[in-house]
Scaffold this motif. Sequence first.
Motif, PDB file in Angstrom:
ATOM      1  N   GLN A  24       0.822  -1.209   0.000  1.00  0.00           N
ATOM      2  CA  GLN A  24       0.000   0.000   0.000  1.00  0.00           C
ATOM      3  C   GLN A  24       0.855   1.258   0.000  1.00  0.00           C
ATOM      4  O   GLN A  24       0.566   2.220  -0.717  1.00  0.00           O
ATOM      5  CB  GLN A  24      -0.957  -0.016   1.187  1.00  0.00           C
ATOM      6  N   ASP A  27       2.574   1.465  -3.481  1.00  0.00           N
ATOM      7  CA  ASP A  27       1.590   1.818  -4.497  1.00  0.00           C
ATOM      8  C   ASP A  27       1.221   3.293  -4.407  1.00  0.00           C
ATOM      9  O   ASP A  27       1.129   3.986  -5.427  1.00  0.00           O
ATOM     10  CB  ASP A  27       0.349   0.936  -4.355  1.00  0.00           C
ATOM     11  N   ALA A  28       1.019   3.797  -3.199  1.00  0.00           N
ATOM     12  CA  ALA A  28       0.686   5.213  -3.022  1.00  0.00           C
ATOM     13  C   ALA A  28       1.832   6.103  -3.511  1.00  0.00           C
ATOM     14  O   ALA A  28       1.597   7.127  -4.167  1.00  0.00           O
ATOM     15  CB  ALA A  28       0.377   5.499  -1.549  1.00  0.00           C
ATOM     16  N   THR A  29       3.055   5.710  -3.226  1.00  0.00           N
ATOM     17  CA  THR A  29       4.213   6.483  -3.677  1.00  0.00           C
ATOM     18  C   THR A  29       4.327   6.451  -5.198  1.00  0.00           C
ATOM     19  O   THR A  29       4.601   7.472  -5.833  1.00  0.00           O
ATOM     20  CB  THR A  29       5.509   5.941  -3.028  1.00  0.00           C
ATOM     21  N   ARG A  31       1.881   6.052  -7.364  1.00  0.00           N
ATOM     22  CA  ARG A  31       0.801   6.869  -7.922  1.00  0.00           C
ATOM     23  C   ARG A  31       1.085   8.360  -7.746  1.00  0.00           C
ATOM     24  O   ARG A  31       0.804   9.162  -8.626  1.00  0.00           O
ATOM     25  CB  ARG A  31      -0.536   6.497  -7.288  1.00  0.00           C
ATOM     26  N   ARG A  32       1.644   8.732  -6.605  1.00  0.00           N
ATOM     27  CA  ARG A  32       1.932  10.144  -6.320  1.00  0.00           C
ATOM     28  C   ARG A  32       3.054  10.685  -7.198  1.00  0.00           C
ATOM     29  O   ARG A  32       2.995  11.793  -7.695  1.00  0.00           O
ATOM     30  CB  ARG A  32       2.283  10.316  -4.838  1.00  0.00           C
TER      31      ARG A  32
END
Length: 102
Positions: A24, A27-29, A31-32
């Motif tokens: 998670q 994935d967040a990194t 996407r950012r």
Amino acid sequence: RRTGRLTDEEWHDMHLYLNEISHQILDATTRRTGRLTKLLRVLDLNCMSIGKADRNYARRDGAAVKKTEMFYPQLLGEVFIVNSPSWVNTFYTFVRSFLPRR
């Protein structure tokens, strides 16, 4: 509880939970930033000896990695080994000849 006293099922659940959290965050990194972000593992083998090697840990970790690697490709990053004793280098030199070049 110490990880050495966990059952195989508890070990698998712990590994799965930690992988999900790591996935998670990665994935967040990704996407950012718009750049694929992978996990980097650092293993410190300070004070490691052949006699102290925990084969049960290695067996459990290997089995957990195999079960989860296709679901968490970002976790297949690199592993850096620091403070390794000389026998680790000798062993790796031997094993490396059997590994794919990639």
